[in-house]
Design an enzyme around this catalytic site. Structure first.
Site, PDB file in Angstrom:
ATOM      1  N   ASN A  52       8.257 -18.184  21.270  1.00 34.89           N
ATOM      2  CA  ASN A  52       7.753 -17.958  22.624  1.00 34.89           C
ATOM      3  C   ASN A  52       8.891 -17.760  23.615  1.00 34.89           C
ATOM      4  O   ASN A  52       8.779 -16.955  24.554  1.00 34.89           O
ATOM      5  CB  ASN A  52       6.891 -19.140  23.058  1.00 34.89           C
ATOM      6  CG  ASN A  52       6.217 -18.906  24.394  1.00 34.89           C
ATOM      7  OD1 ASN A  52       5.335 -18.076  24.526  1.00 34.89           O
ATOM      8  ND2 ASN A  52       6.656 -19.654  25.404  1.00 34.89           N
ATOM      9  N   HIS A 112      12.068  -7.269  25.868  1.00 36.61           N
ATOM     10  CA  HIS A 112      11.133  -7.596  24.790  1.00 36.61           C
ATOM     11  C   HIS A 112      10.085  -6.507  24.605  1.00 36.61           C
ATOM     12  O   HIS A 112       9.751  -6.140  23.471  1.00 36.61           O
ATOM     13  CB  HIS A 112      10.450  -8.936  25.069  1.00 36.61           C
ATOM     14  CG  HIS A 112       9.310  -9.230  24.133  1.00 36.61           C
ATOM     15  ND1 HIS A 112       8.003  -8.894  24.424  1.00 36.61           N
ATOM     16  CD2 HIS A 112       9.287  -9.791  22.901  1.00 36.61           C
ATOM     17  CE1 HIS A 112       7.224  -9.247  23.416  1.00 36.61           C
ATOM     18  NE2 HIS A 112       7.965  -9.799  22.480  1.00 36.61           N
ATOM     19  N   HIS A 134       8.232 -27.265  44.396  1.00 33.34           N
ATOM     20  CA  HIS A 134       8.969 -27.974  43.353  1.00 33.34           C
ATOM     21  C   HIS A 134      10.131 -27.118  42.841  1.00 33.34           C
ATOM     22  O   HIS A 134      11.246 -27.621  42.633  1.00 33.34           O
ATOM     23  CB  HIS A 134       8.028 -28.348  42.204  1.00 33.34           C
ATOM     24  CG  HIS A 134       6.889 -29.219  42.628  1.00 33.34           C
ATOM     25  ND1 HIS A 134       7.068 -30.534  43.003  1.00 33.34           N
ATOM     26  CD2 HIS A 134       5.563 -28.970  42.748  1.00 33.34           C
ATOM     27  CE1 HIS A 134       5.889 -31.063  43.336  1.00 33.34           C
ATOM     28  NE2 HIS A 134       4.966 -30.131  43.187  1.00 33.34           N
ATOM     29  N   SER A 149      18.756  -6.564  18.027  1.00 28.09           N
ATOM     30  CA  SER A 149      19.126  -7.313  19.219  1.00 28.09           C
ATOM     31  C   SER A 149      20.476  -7.996  19.054  1.00 28.09           C
ATOM     32  O   SER A 149      21.316  -7.975  19.966  1.00 28.09           O
ATOM     33  CB  SER A 149      18.043  -8.348  19.544  1.00 28.09           C
ATOM     34  OG  SER A 149      18.346  -9.048  20.725  1.00 28.09           O
ATOM     35  N   TYR A 191       9.598  -2.705  16.744  1.00 27.51           N
ATOM     36  CA  TYR A 191       8.624  -3.450  15.937  1.00 27.51           C
ATOM     37  C   TYR A 191       7.417  -2.594  15.575  1.00 27.51           C
ATOM     38  O   TYR A 191       7.039  -2.487  14.414  1.00 27.51           O
ATOM     39  CB  TYR A 191       8.181  -4.688  16.704  1.00 27.51           C
ATOM     40  CG  TYR A 191       7.221  -5.589  15.962  1.00 27.51           C
ATOM     41  CD1 TYR A 191       7.680  -6.616  15.152  1.00 27.51           C
ATOM     42  CD2 TYR A 191       5.842  -5.414  16.082  1.00 27.51           C
ATOM     43  CE1 TYR A 191       6.801  -7.439  14.477  1.00 27.51           C
ATOM     44  CE2 TYR A 191       4.961  -6.234  15.412  1.00 27.51           C
ATOM     45  CZ  TYR A 191       5.440  -7.247  14.609  1.00 27.51           C
ATOM     46  OH  TYR A 191       4.570  -8.057  13.938  1.00 27.51           O
ATOM     47  N   ARG A 235      10.040 -14.215  23.562  1.00 26.46           N
ATOM     48  CA  ARG A 235       9.076 -13.283  24.163  1.00 26.46           C
ATOM     49  C   ARG A 235       9.063 -13.361  25.685  1.00 26.46           C
ATOM     50  O   ARG A 235       8.700 -12.387  26.343  1.00 26.46           O
ATOM     51  CB  ARG A 235       7.665 -13.553  23.636  1.00 26.46           C
ATOM     52  CG  ARG A 235       7.442 -13.178  22.191  1.00 26.46           C
ATOM     53  CD  ARG A 235       5.949 -13.180  21.864  1.00 26.46           C
ATOM     54  NE  ARG A 235       5.373 -14.495  22.060  1.00 26.46           N
ATOM     55  CZ  ARG A 235       5.236 -15.403  21.097  1.00 26.46           C
ATOM     56  NH1 ARG A 235       5.657 -15.130  19.867  1.00 26.46           N
ATOM     57  NH2 ARG A 235       4.688 -16.579  21.345  1.00 26.46           N
ATOM     58  N   ASN A 272      13.111 -12.513  28.586  1.00 25.43           N
ATOM     59  CA  ASN A 272      13.381 -11.206  29.181  1.00 25.43           C
ATOM     60  C   ASN A 272      12.268 -10.262  28.739  1.00 25.43           C
ATOM     61  O   ASN A 272      12.360  -9.605  27.709  1.00 25.43           O
ATOM     62  CB  ASN A 272      14.748 -10.696  28.729  1.00 25.43           C
ATOM     63  CG  ASN A 272      15.179  -9.439  29.469  1.00 25.43           C
ATOM     64  OD1 ASN A 272      14.364  -8.726  30.037  1.00 25.43           O
ATOM     65  ND2 ASN A 272      16.472  -9.144  29.446  1.00 25.43           N
ATOM     66  N   HIS A 303      23.870  -7.206  21.276  1.00 23.73           N
ATOM     67  CA  HIS A 303      24.514  -8.287  22.011  1.00 23.73           C
ATOM     68  C   HIS A 303      25.982  -8.424  21.605  1.00 23.73           C
ATOM     69  O   HIS A 303      26.866  -8.559  22.465  1.00 23.73           O
ATOM     70  CB  HIS A 303      23.789  -9.606  21.768  1.00 23.73           C
ATOM     71  CG  HIS A 303      22.578  -9.805  22.618  1.00 23.73           C
ATOM     72  ND1 HIS A 303      21.364  -9.212  22.338  1.00 23.73           N
ATOM     73  CD2 HIS A 303      22.379 -10.523  23.761  1.00 23.73           C
ATOM     74  CE1 HIS A 303      20.481  -9.563  23.250  1.00 23.73           C
ATOM     75  NE2 HIS A 303      21.072 -10.358  24.137  1.00 23.73           N
TER      76      HIS A 303
END
Length: 472
Positions: free
Chosen positions: A330, A340, A52, A368, A348, A333, A336, A372
């Protein structure tokens, strides 16, 4: 349905055997060989063997063929001949020898300085009566090196020589990668040295130099002495993945040539119009989404898997099924996993208490977003914090509103809708600013001019006046 159930059963059996083998390993020793059959390696690293997904891959190839065909037809109609020039790619990767030399300086310094500093500090720290002084001295030298050699040097080379976008991205992304790897190497080994007792001072607990070299090339940002290893290298697979990366470059070329340049080349010749701006944003969704998919496939799938295969690196979990996400939490997380994991372990978990989870997430988002925006600002040559605003405003809100409690297909649709719209805004605004910077340059810009987007003040009258001065 039967095919998917069979595939799910095989994956579960493979994961169960993987967990059992991992549990049998000692806590202090990791096996350097993780034997995988060809079928298991395919499940682990090549999602595109699923029929698929393979069909979707074929659809993108068909779309590339149509892009190439339409470009050739339009060029033949306009020029009366086939134009097989790739001047946009040649421009984007300009001054490549300078890029290679700068990268070699960055890499060799990263190869030597952090390892030597750690080795010298580790040899002195256990027996010294001035541990704090030695730690501060070594840490200061490391920060000075990262600030000058990894921080200042590539940025100076990019700005001083006016490197084109693709060359800029190579240097700046490598700058960020090497800084993250150097930090991980020091962060993982300093606690080991500090835990040594005085009577064990002779047992210097510093990794071997070959382990550090392997880590610098390995497709991971988390240092470990040993990683799961495959028994052999599939050179045919390496050649295929690198050829797919090259194909993605040409794919991106045709996207910009057919969908972006014709639309935005004349945008700075027009007065600001809300209706036109909305149309530009929605017209930019298709190229924006295609660029997103190409970046994911070329880097997270092909590039990282190619290096993992050449290094026999067994852990191929570079991304998860982010396309099935029903929440932005989600998605962040799973999009990448490599980056992460670094943010989770060293931002963190290291600096923030678990009692302040919201504050911890805010700091991770800020780091982050700043990185960027830094990359885009240096590579594009102008400051236009669209990415930062989308990341810190909408991204942060969606992270809390569309959280992990949101389930069901409707939330996946909402996630994709927001992602598509965000890509359209990025492509539209950055393309508009790119052409405004070229059509309406300022000879001696002030600091405020550097911060203010040029597309806000570039008008047809200004553009015509500047073109007239340049012609005269």
């Amino acid at each position: 349905a039967d095919l998917m159930r069979q595939f799910d059963t095989q994956v579960n059996e493979f994961m169960d055997s993987l967990i059992e083998e991992s549990a049998s390993l000692g806590s202090s020793h990791v096996s350097t060989v993780f034997p995988l059959s060809d079928k298991e390696k395919s499940k682990l690293s090549d999602l595109f063997e699923v029929n698929h997904i393979r069909t979707i891959y074929h659809m993108f190839i068909a779309l590339l063929i149509l892009f190439i065909f339409s470009t050739l037809v339009v060029d033949f109609i306009d020029e009366g001949r086939l134009v097989l020039e790739f001047d946009l790619l040649v421009y984007a990767f300009g001054q490549f020898p300078l890029v290679v030399v700068t990268w070699m300086c960055m890499f060799l310094s990263t190869l030597v300085v952090p390892y030597v500093l750690l080795s010298v500090w580790a040899s002195v720290y256990p027996t010294s009566n001035h541990r704090a002084l030695w730690t501060v001295l070594a840490g200061s030298l490391l920060l000075l090196y990262q600030g000058l050699c990894l921080g200042f040097l590539p940025t100076y080379v990019v700005l001083k020589n006016g490197l084109p976008p693709a060359s800029c991205f190579i240097l700046i992304l490598e700058q960020v990668r090497l800084i993250m790897k150097a930090h991980s190497f020091i962060r993982e080994n300093v606690p080991r040295v500090r835990s040594l007792e005085r009577n064990k001072a002779n047992s210097l607990d510093v990794p071997q130099f070959t382990q550090y070299i392997y880590f610098l090339f390995a497709p991971t940002l988390i240092y470990r002495d040993n990683y799961p290893r495959n028994p052999c290298i599939r050179w045919g697979y390496v050649a295929t993945t690198f050829s797919q990366v090259l194909g993605c470059l040409f794919y991106a070329y045709y996207i910009f040539v057919r969908l972006c340049i014709p639309q935005f080349r004349s945008i700075s010749m027009q007065l600001f119009d809300l209706r036109a701006m909305v149309l530009y944003v929605f017209n930019s969704i298709l190229p924006g989404v295609l660029v997103l998919f190409l970046a994911f496939f070329a880097f997270l799938h092909c590039w990282l898997n190619a290096f993992a295969e050449m290094l026999r690196f067994g852990d191929r979990m570079f991304y998860k099924d982010w396309w099935n996400s029903t929440s932005f939490a989600n998605y962040y997380r799973t999009w990448n996993v490599v980056v992460h994991d670094w943010l989770y372990y060293y931002v963190y978990r290291d600096f923030l208490s678990k009692r302040f989870r919201a504050a911890a997430m805010l700091v991770v988002f800020t780091v982050s977003a700043v990185v960027h925006e830094y990359v885009l600002a240096i590579c594009f040559g102008f400051f236009y914090p669209v990415m930062f605003c989308l990341f810190m405003c909408f991204g942060m809100v969606f992270n809390f509103v569309l959280n992990d409690r949101r389930k069901g297909p409707i939330w996946n649709v909402i996630m994709w809708t927001a992602l598509f719209l965000g890509q359209g805004v990025l492509i539209c605004l950055y393309s508009q600013e790119w052409y405004a910077q070229r059509f309406c340059p300022i000879q001696e810009p002030s600091f405020l001019d550097l911060l203010k987007p040029r597309s806000w003040t570039c008008t047809p009258q200004t553009n015509t006046y500047i073109r007239l001065i340049c012609f005269m």
